[in-house]
Design an enzyme around this catalytic site. Structure first.
Site, PDB file in Angstrom:
ATOM      1  N   HIS A   1       0.829  -1.196   0.000  1.00 29.24           N
ATOM      2  CA  HIS A   1       0.000   0.000   0.000  1.00 29.24           C
ATOM      3  C   HIS A   1       0.871   1.257   0.000  1.00 29.24           C
ATOM      4  CE1 HIS A   1      -3.776  -2.068   1.899  1.00 29.24           C
ATOM      5  NE2 HIS A   1      -3.386  -2.663   0.781  1.00 29.24           N
TER       6      HIS A   1
ATOM      7  N   GLU B   1       0.698   4.028   1.827  1.00 29.33           N
ATOM      8  CA  GLU B   1       1.089   4.538   3.137  1.00 29.33           C
ATOM      9  C   GLU B   1       2.247   3.744   3.728  1.00 29.33           C
ATOM     10  OE1 GLU B   1      -3.518   4.754   3.055  1.00 29.33           O
ATOM     11  OE2 GLU B   1      -1.938   3.535   2.167  1.00 29.33           O
TER      12      GLU B   1
ATOM     13  N   CYS C   1      -6.314   1.993   5.282  1.00 29.69           N
ATOM     14  CA  CYS C   1      -6.983   0.760   5.699  1.00 29.69           C
ATOM     15  C   CYS C   1      -6.845   0.547   7.206  1.00 29.69           C
ATOM     16  CB  CYS C   1      -6.430  -0.440   4.931  1.00 29.69           C
ATOM     17  SG  CYS C   1      -4.734  -0.908   5.348  1.00 29.69           S
TER      18      CYS C   1
ATOM     19  N   CYS D   1      -2.612   0.260   7.436  1.00 33.77           N
ATOM     20  CA  CYS D   1      -2.004   1.560   7.144  1.00 33.77           C
ATOM     21  C   CYS D   1      -2.333   2.571   8.234  1.00 33.77           C
ATOM     22  CB  CYS D   1      -2.453   2.051   5.772  1.00 33.77           C
ATOM     23  SG  CYS D   1      -1.730   1.073   4.431  1.00 33.77           S
TER      24      CYS D   1
END
Length: 146
Positions: free
Chosen positions: A50, A52, A75, A85
């Site tokens: 992801h 982040e 998330c 995240c």
């Protein structure tokens, strides 16, 4: 730079991966501190890692006190069992998170935002929301019901 400039950069990072991130949205993340970008990333092909998690890893200790600009809500749960995240941003010590669009999933929407707020992080939602939703129209349309 302004909040809008940092969010525009996050959207630009996500743009090249539209349609390449599987079931996940294409997300851009910019970490900024003292009016400068300290790290940035976008969700990789296939949906992982992801945005982040990559930006936090790149920033390291510099993330402490930074602002994260994220195109879609961080998330709160990972199917892999890895830290979410939201949890990674909390652990990194960011002081503020600016999110363009809330996660539309009925079970996930708002959960990451609530977790960030409970950790004492200032959260703002809606900056360039229309652009973020348009960028990931397929992702949003699967959950948005009239």
């Amino acid at each position: 730079m302004s909040d809008a400039s940092f969010m525009q950069r996050a959207l630009a990072l996500a743009a090249p991966r539209i349609g390449m991130t599987g079931a996940n949205p294409s997300v851009g993340c910019v970490l900024a501190k003292d009016d400068a970008i300290i790290a940035e990333a976008a969700t990789q092909e296939g949906g992982r890692p992801h945005a982040e998690e990559q930006a936090v890893a790149l920033a390291g200790a510099q993330a402490q006190g930074a602002t994260a600009y994220v195109t879609v809500e961080p998330c709160a749960l990972r199917s892999t069992g890895a830290l979410s995240c939201a949890d990674l941003l909390i652990r990194a010590g960011v002081s503020r998170v600016v999110v363009a669009a809330r996660d539309p999933h009925p079970l996930a929407g708002g959960v990451g935002l609530d977790r960030l707020r409970r950790a004492g992080i200032a959260v703002e939602v809606g900056l360039m929301e229309a652009e973020a939703r348009a960028q990931n129209v397929a992702f949003f349309s699967q959950w948005d019901k009239p």
